[in-house]
Design a protein around this motif. Structure first.
Motif, mmCIF file in Angstrom:
data_model
loop_
_atom_site.group_PDB
_atom_site.id
_atom_site.type_symbol
_atom_site.label_atom_id
_atom_site.label_comp_id
_atom_site.label_asym_id
_atom_site.label_seq_id
_atom_site.Cartn_x
_atom_site.Cartn_y
_atom_site.Cartn_z
ATOM 1 N N ILE A 187 0.855 -1.187 0.000
ATOM 2 C CA ILE A 187 0.000 0.000 0.000
ATOM 3 C C ILE A 187 0.888 1.234 0.000
ATOM 4 C CG2 ILE A 187 -1.924 -1.173 1.129
ATOM 5 C CD1 ILE A 187 -1.156 0.179 3.736
ATOM 6 N N PRO A 188 0.479 2.284 -0.696
ATOM 7 C CA PRO A 188 1.366 3.449 -0.858
ATOM 8 C C PRO A 188 1.708 4.138 0.449
ATOM 9 C CG PRO A 188 -0.855 3.923 -1.663
ATOM 10 C CD PRO A 188 -0.791 2.443 -1.429
ATOM 11 N N GLU A 189 0.778 4.121 1.408
ATOM 12 C CA GLU A 189 1.036 4.800 2.679
ATOM 13 C C GLU A 189 2.255 4.236 3.394
ATOM 14 O OE1 GLU A 189 -3.328 5.325 1.809
ATOM 15 O OE2 GLU A 189 -1.862 3.705 1.661
ATOM 16 N N LEU A 190 2.527 2.937 3.196
ATOM 17 C CA LEU A 190 3.660 2.300 3.868
ATOM 18 C C LEU A 190 4.859 2.101 2.946
ATOM 19 C CD1 LEU A 190 1.799 -0.373 6.031
ATOM 20 C CD2 LEU A 190 2.541 1.921 6.684
ATOM 21 N N GLU A 191 4.677 2.370 1.661
ATOM 22 C CA GLU A 191 5.786 2.161 0.723
ATOM 23 C C GLU A 191 6.478 3.464 0.318
ATOM 24 O OE1 GLU A 191 4.534 -0.279 -2.540
ATOM 25 O OE2 GLU A 191 4.834 -2.106 -1.355
ATOM 26 N N TRP A 192 5.763 4.559 0.401
ATOM 27 C CA TRP A 192 6.392 5.833 0.051
ATOM 28 C C TRP A 192 7.096 6.382 1.285
ATOM 29 C CZ3 TRP A 192 3.521 10.994 -1.535
ATOM 30 C CH2 TRP A 192 4.497 11.959 -1.862
ATOM 31 N N ARG A 193 8.396 6.269 1.284
ATOM 32 C CA ARG A 193 9.216 6.834 2.352
ATOM 33 C C ARG A 193 10.153 7.855 1.725
ATOM 34 N NH1 ARG A 193 12.529 3.172 6.620
ATOM 35 N NH2 ARG A 193 10.418 2.443 6.962
ATOM 36 N N GLN A 194 10.202 9.029 2.308
ATOM 37 C CA GLN A 194 11.041 10.101 1.774
ATOM 38 C C GLN A 194 11.549 10.947 2.927
ATOM 39 O OE1 GLN A 194 9.358 11.993 -1.648
ATOM 40 N NE2 GLN A 194 10.612 13.852 -1.456
ATOM 41 N N SER A 195 12.802 11.343 2.839
ATOM 42 C CA SER A 195 13.422 12.176 3.881
ATOM 43 C C SER A 195 13.262 11.547 5.260
ATOM 44 C CB SER A 195 12.818 13.592 3.868
ATOM 45 O OG SER A 195 12.990 14.198 2.608
ATOM 46 N N GLY A 196 13.266 10.223 5.308
ATOM 47 C CA GLY A 196 13.239 9.515 6.587
ATOM 48 C C GLY A 196 11.869 9.268 7.167
ATOM 49 N N PHE A 197 10.794 9.700 6.478
ATOM 50 C CA PHE A 197 9.464 9.487 7.052
ATOM 51 C C PHE A 197 8.490 9.052 5.956
ATOM 52 C CE2 PHE A 197 9.196 13.797 5.558
ATOM 53 C CZ PHE A 197 7.853 14.078 5.317
ATOM 54 N N PHE A 198 7.223 8.838 6.350
ATOM 55 C CA PHE A 198 6.184 8.341 5.454
ATOM 56 C C PHE A 198 5.222 9.502 5.137
ATOM 57 C CE2 PHE A 198 7.705 4.796 7.930
ATOM 58 C CZ PHE A 198 7.826 3.752 7.013
ATOM 59 N N PRO A 199 5.399 10.170 3.999
ATOM 60 C CA PRO A 199 4.607 11.371 3.726
ATOM 61 C C PRO A 199 3.100 11.155 3.756
ATOM 62 C CG PRO A 199 6.493 11.277 2.253
ATOM 63 C CD PRO A 199 6.448 9.965 2.968
ATOM 64 N N LEU A 200 2.612 10.019 3.269
ATOM 65 C CA LEU A 200 1.159 9.824 3.240
ATOM 66 C C LEU A 200 0.599 9.555 4.629
ATOM 67 C CD1 LEU A 200 0.612 7.819 -0.072
ATOM 68 C CD2 LEU A 200 0.573 10.289 0.323
ATOM 69 N N LEU A 201 1.349 8.860 5.473
ATOM 70 C CA LEU A 201 0.911 8.708 6.859
ATOM 71 C C LEU A 201 0.909 10.070 7.555
ATOM 72 C CD1 LEU A 201 2.648 5.416 8.086
ATOM 73 C CD2 LEU A 201 0.306 5.728 7.268
ATOM 74 N N SER A 202 1.920 10.858 7.270
ATOM 75 C CA SER A 202 1.955 12.210 7.853
ATOM 76 C C SER A 202 0.790 13.049 7.360
ATOM 77 C CB SER A 202 3.279 12.898 7.510
ATOM 78 O OG SER A 202 4.361 12.220 8.124
ATOM 79 N N ALA A 203 0.421 12.872 6.095
ATOM 80 C CA ALA A 203 -0.713 13.615 5.549
ATOM 81 C C ALA A 203 -2.002 13.244 6.285
ATOM 82 C CB ALA A 203 -0.859 13.339 4.051
ATOM 83 N N ARG A 204 -2.143 11.981 6.620
ATOM 84 C CA ARG A 204 -3.326 11.543 7.368
ATOM 85 C C ARG A 204 -3.344 12.189 8.757
ATOM 86 N NH1 ARG A 204 -5.875 7.246 4.772
ATOM 87 N NH2 ARG A 204 -7.165 6.920 6.634
ATOM 88 N N ILE A 205 -2.191 12.171 9.425
ATOM 89 C CA ILE A 205 -2.115 12.780 10.755
ATOM 90 C C ILE A 205 -2.407 14.276 10.669
ATOM 91 C CG2 ILE A 205 -0.580 13.280 12.706
ATOM 92 C CD1 ILE A 205 0.901 10.647 12.009
ATOM 93 N N ALA A 206 -1.840 14.924 9.657
ATOM 94 C CA ALA A 206 -2.041 16.368 9.484
ATOM 95 C C ALA A 206 -3.516 16.699 9.265
ATOM 96 C CB ALA A 206 -1.205 16.875 8.309
ATOM 97 N N ALA A 207 -4.230 15.789 8.601
ATOM 98 C CA ALA A 207 -5.643 16.029 8.294
ATOM 99 C C ALA A 207 -6.572 15.530 9.399
ATOM 100 C CB ALA A 207 -5.995 15.352 6.983
ATOM 101 N N GLY A 208 -6.004 15.024 10.498
ATOM 102 C CA GLY A 208 -6.830 14.516 11.580
ATOM 103 C C GLY A 208 -7.464 13.174 11.285
ATOM 104 N N GLN A 209 -6.898 12.427 10.312
ATOM 105 C CA GLN A 209 -7.416 11.114 9.950
ATOM 106 C C GLN A 209 -6.684 10.024 10.737
ATOM 107 O OE1 GLN A 209 -9.804 10.315 7.558
ATOM 108 N NE2 GLN A 209 -10.277 12.468 7.237
ATOM 109 N N ASP A 210 -7.372 8.901 10.990
ATOM 110 C CA ASP A 210 -6.709 7.792 11.653
ATOM 111 C C ASP A 210 -5.758 7.099 10.674
ATOM 112 O OD1 ASP A 210 -8.039 5.540 10.194
ATOM 113 O OD2 ASP A 210 -9.830 6.383 11.116
ATOM 114 N N LEU A 211 -4.901 6.232 11.199
ATOM 115 C CA LEU A 211 -3.952 5.501 10.358
ATOM 116 C C LEU A 211 -4.483 4.135 9.946
ATOM 117 C CD1 LEU A 211 -0.529 6.303 12.070
ATOM 118 C CD2 LEU A 211 -1.737 7.566 10.294
ATOM 119 N N HIS A 212 -5.285 3.501 10.802
ATOM 120 C CA HIS A 212 -5.637 2.110 10.541
ATOM 121 C C HIS A 212 -6.528 1.935 9.318
ATOM 122 C CE1 HIS A 212 -8.933 3.528 13.244
ATOM 123 N NE2 HIS A 212 -9.684 2.810 12.436
ATOM 124 N N SER A 213 -7.364 2.932 9.007
ATOM 125 C CA SER A 213 -8.310 2.732 7.911
ATOM 126 C C SER A 213 -7.665 2.833 6.536
ATOM 127 C CB SER A 213 -9.481 3.719 8.013
ATOM 128 O OG SER A 213 -9.023 5.050 7.951
#
Length: 506
Positions: free
Chosen positions: A106-132
């Motif tokens: 899944i892209p959320e766990l495969e896209w890693r850049q600059s040491g972190f996961f941008p799509l997971l960070s985008a979810r956190i930034a938007a107030g979305q959960d990670l599990h869904s």
């Protein structure tokens, strides 16, 4: 120097999951000419209350040439795909967050850049959960059958990696059967004494008027701690100042569903938390609590009030969270509970035991049986680092909003380990990175919790705030901002796809 180039006998004290995994490992790495003997006390049973593994459980089965399908069939193991935490944020039974065993695909766990996961960070930034964002969560939520989950995992599109829930007694019995079939010698006896030479090496075991010579010994004696604790008297590193729980009352429950649940439940209680581990035949459960905040009778009453029916509690287990600073001395290594223990949160006991055993094997095999004192010191130092990572990871779980009872208020006031306090300062400004947790491993060890594990707990507890994720996203190169915006539009329902690096992600 430890010389095991031509040993005659290697031994294990204690059965159970740790002892029999150790026996299988030693039998596999030593030549057939070396006797591998396991000695267990005849009057110490195994509490088959239910246990859950981490991802290194499957690796341990593979290394010991045990087919996973056979293990599942013979032990009645059921899929474990993570943990659900109920009520830890103070919102009652319906307030849940999830720590899933996220995997590739899944892209959320495969896209890693600059040491972190941008799509997971985008979810956190938007107030979305990670599990869904994990496709397989839909099957978890509707309690899919074992067969359906097996097919979903095999298709490689679930975004999950599996471990297993199991009955400790059945697993130990199965491993025992396999080990004996491969030539491990099994003896029932209570060890009276470890006989040391003048240099502090254990040369023989005394029991029932007999003496058994040994060249190498693994102490898997559990909380009896016959070797490193009682014989060598090494210093105990206590975690009780930051991890307050010190009692556990196990019990069984009937399985409430046709299909066993796919997650370990961790239900917050007034003075601790209750585990529920869904097995094929039943649910293994228990209440882990602080004896300073509740007594055993009141704990049982609280369980029964929560469940709405009576239970048959087993013997209360007493423990102090912590570990021995030194677990390998000369030719003796403490393994599993004999080396340390913390509460059963996040299955750390079996996870750490299997990582210890993997490194015992690595040291013996890579050194061709010749082990320097420096290598043993590296093992001890790395083991302690790994325990520090477990301590900090668990302490983060209690860095939570619930404060409605004296226990949870005292937890909130309990000190942070210095290393976790530093990490939290970093997490207030960005999400977890691999560089944050590299200090918890060393000398060939692998951490049992990785960056994504930390994120799945830190984000829902607010240890990583949305502002921190927004800040780190702004630091990405400008050309990636469009991809992040497209992903956020997808979350908001204003777009149907997001493109990243030329690939469409739906």
């Amino acid at each position: 120097m430890l010389d095991l180039a031509t040993p005659k006998r290697v031994a294990i004290i204690g059965g159970g999951t740790a002892g029999w995994f150790a026996a299988l490992t030693l039998r596999r790495i030593f030549s057939p000419a070396v006797e591998v003997t396991l000695i267990e006390a005849p009057d110490i049973g195994i509490i088959g209350v239910g246990e859950g593994g981490l991802l290194n459980l499957v690796d341990a089965l593979n290394r010991n040439k045990i087919p996973v399908d056979e293990f599942v069939r013979e032990t009645g193991a059921a899929y474990k795909l993570g943990f659900v935490y109920e009520g830890w944020r103070g919102g009652g039974r319906e307030d849940c967050y999830y720590h899933l065993f996220g995997g590739p695909g899944i892209p959320e766990l495969e896209w890693r850049q600059s040491g972190f996961f941008p799509l997971l960070s985008a979810r956190i930034a938007a107030g979305q959960d990670l599990h869904s964002c994990v496709p397989g969560f839909e099957a978890i939520a509707r309690n899919a059958s074992q067969d359906e989950m097996r097919a979903l995992l095999a298709a490689g599109k679930s975004g999950l990696v599996a471990s297993y829930h199991f009955d400790s007694y059945r697993v130990a019995s199965y491993l025992k059967q396999v080990a004996i079939s491969r030539g491990v010698v099994h003896r029932k006896a209570r060890i009276d004494e470890l006989v040391l030479d003048r240099d502090g090496y254990t040369r023989s075991l005394q029991f029932e008027g007999q003496q058994l010579d040994v060249d190498f010994l693994i102490d898997a004696s559990g909380l009896a701690r016959i070797g490193i604790g009682n014989t060598y008297g090494r210093r105990w590193e206590s975690f009780s100042d930051c991890l307050l729980l010190d009692r556990a009352i196990p019990f069984h429950l009937p399985n409430p569903h046709k299909n066993p649940a796919l997650l370990t439940r961790a239900v917050s209680m007034k003075a601790g938390w209750m585990w529920q581990i869904p097995l094929i035949e039943r649910v293994g459960a228990g209440y882990v609590f602080s004896s300073k905040h509740i007594d055993e009778a009141t704990a049982v009453a609280e369980i029964e009030a929560y469940l709405g029916h009576s239970i048959a509690p087993m013997r209360t287990l007493r423990f102090e969270a912590g570990h021995y600073r030194t677990v390998w001395i000369n030719n003796v290594v403490a393994l599993g509970l004999a080396s340390g223990f913390v509460e059963p949160l996040e299955a750390t006991s079996i996870g750490q035991m299997l990582e210890q055993l993997r490194n015992i094997e690595r040291v013996l095999v890579d050194g061709n049986g010749i082990v320097s004192r420096q290598t043993i010191e590296d093992f001890n130092r790395s083991n302690a680092q790994c325990w520090a990572g477990i301590r900090d990871f668990l302490r983060m779980h209690y860095d939570c909003p619930r404060k409605d009872t004296q226990f949870w208020r005292d937890v909130a006031k309990a000190p942070f380990p210095e290393s976790y306090a530093e990490l939290k300062q970093c997490f207030q400004r960005r999400t977890p990175r691999i560089v944050d947790i590299e200090g918890y491993v060393g000398a060939g060890w692998q951490g049992i919790f990785h960056t994504v594990n930390w994120m799945f707990v830190a984000a829902p507890l607010g240890v990583v705030p949305a502002a921190a994720a927004r800040t780190e996203l702004r630091r990405l190169p400008p050309e990636t901002h469009a991809d992040i915006k497209a992903y956020l539009d997808l979350l908001a329902g204003t777009s149907t796809a997001v493109r990243r690096q030329g690939a469409s992600v739906h």
